[in-house]
Design an enzyme around this catalytic site. Structure first.
Site, PDB file in Angstrom:
ATOM      1  N   CYS A   1      49.111 -43.231 -16.343  1.00  0.00           N
ATOM      2  CA  CYS A   1      48.872 -42.907 -14.923  1.00  0.00           C
ATOM      3  C   CYS A   1      48.503 -41.431 -14.784  1.00  0.00           C
ATOM      4  CB  CYS A   1      50.112 -43.199 -14.086  1.00  0.00           C
ATOM      5  SG  CYS A   1      50.616 -44.924 -14.115  1.00  0.00           S
TER       6      CYS A   1
ATOM      7  N   CYS B   1      54.804 -42.673 -15.838  1.00  0.00           N
ATOM      8  CA  CYS B   1      53.797 -43.394 -16.628  1.00  0.00           C
ATOM      9  C   CYS B   1      52.752 -42.437 -17.213  1.00  0.00           C
ATOM     10  CB  CYS B   1      53.152 -44.432 -15.701  1.00  0.00           C
ATOM     11  SG  CYS B   1      51.577 -45.067 -16.244  1.00  0.00           S
TER      12      CYS B   1
END
Length: 98
Positions: A26, A23
């Protein structure tokens, strides 16, 4: 799971970062969380939960997207948001529950 419950039941705020290795947003959160920890020190615990390695935990807490940040105080969820949150916003939110 038992360890997770022990961690979030602490008196001081615990910020949980539900993330995934793949991600992009993230990855943007990691340095922000480090800066928040540097500023707040012992006022907050910050833990990261990889949703791919902890599918049951992510499902139990209804994490649908990553990153999802959840703030716990004495075992109760007091704040939750998905997506990237700025350092200053996170510090303000944590301090408001500290």
């Amino acid at each position: 799971m038992k360890n997770f419950l022990e961690i979030i039941n602490k008196d001081k705020p615990v910020l949980v970062d539900f993330f995934a290795e793949w991600c992009g947003p993230c990855k943007m959160m990691s340095p922000i969380l480090k800066e928040v920890k540097d500023v707040l020190g012992d006022k907050v615990s910050i833990i990261k939960i990889d949703v791919d390695k902890n599918k049951a935990l992510a499902a139990k807490y209804q994490v649908r997207g990553v990153p999802t940040l959840v703030l716990y105080k004495s075992g109760k969820q007091v704040w939750r948001q998905s997506g990237v949150v700025t350092k200053n916003d996170l510090i303000s939110i944590i301090n408001s529950f500290g």
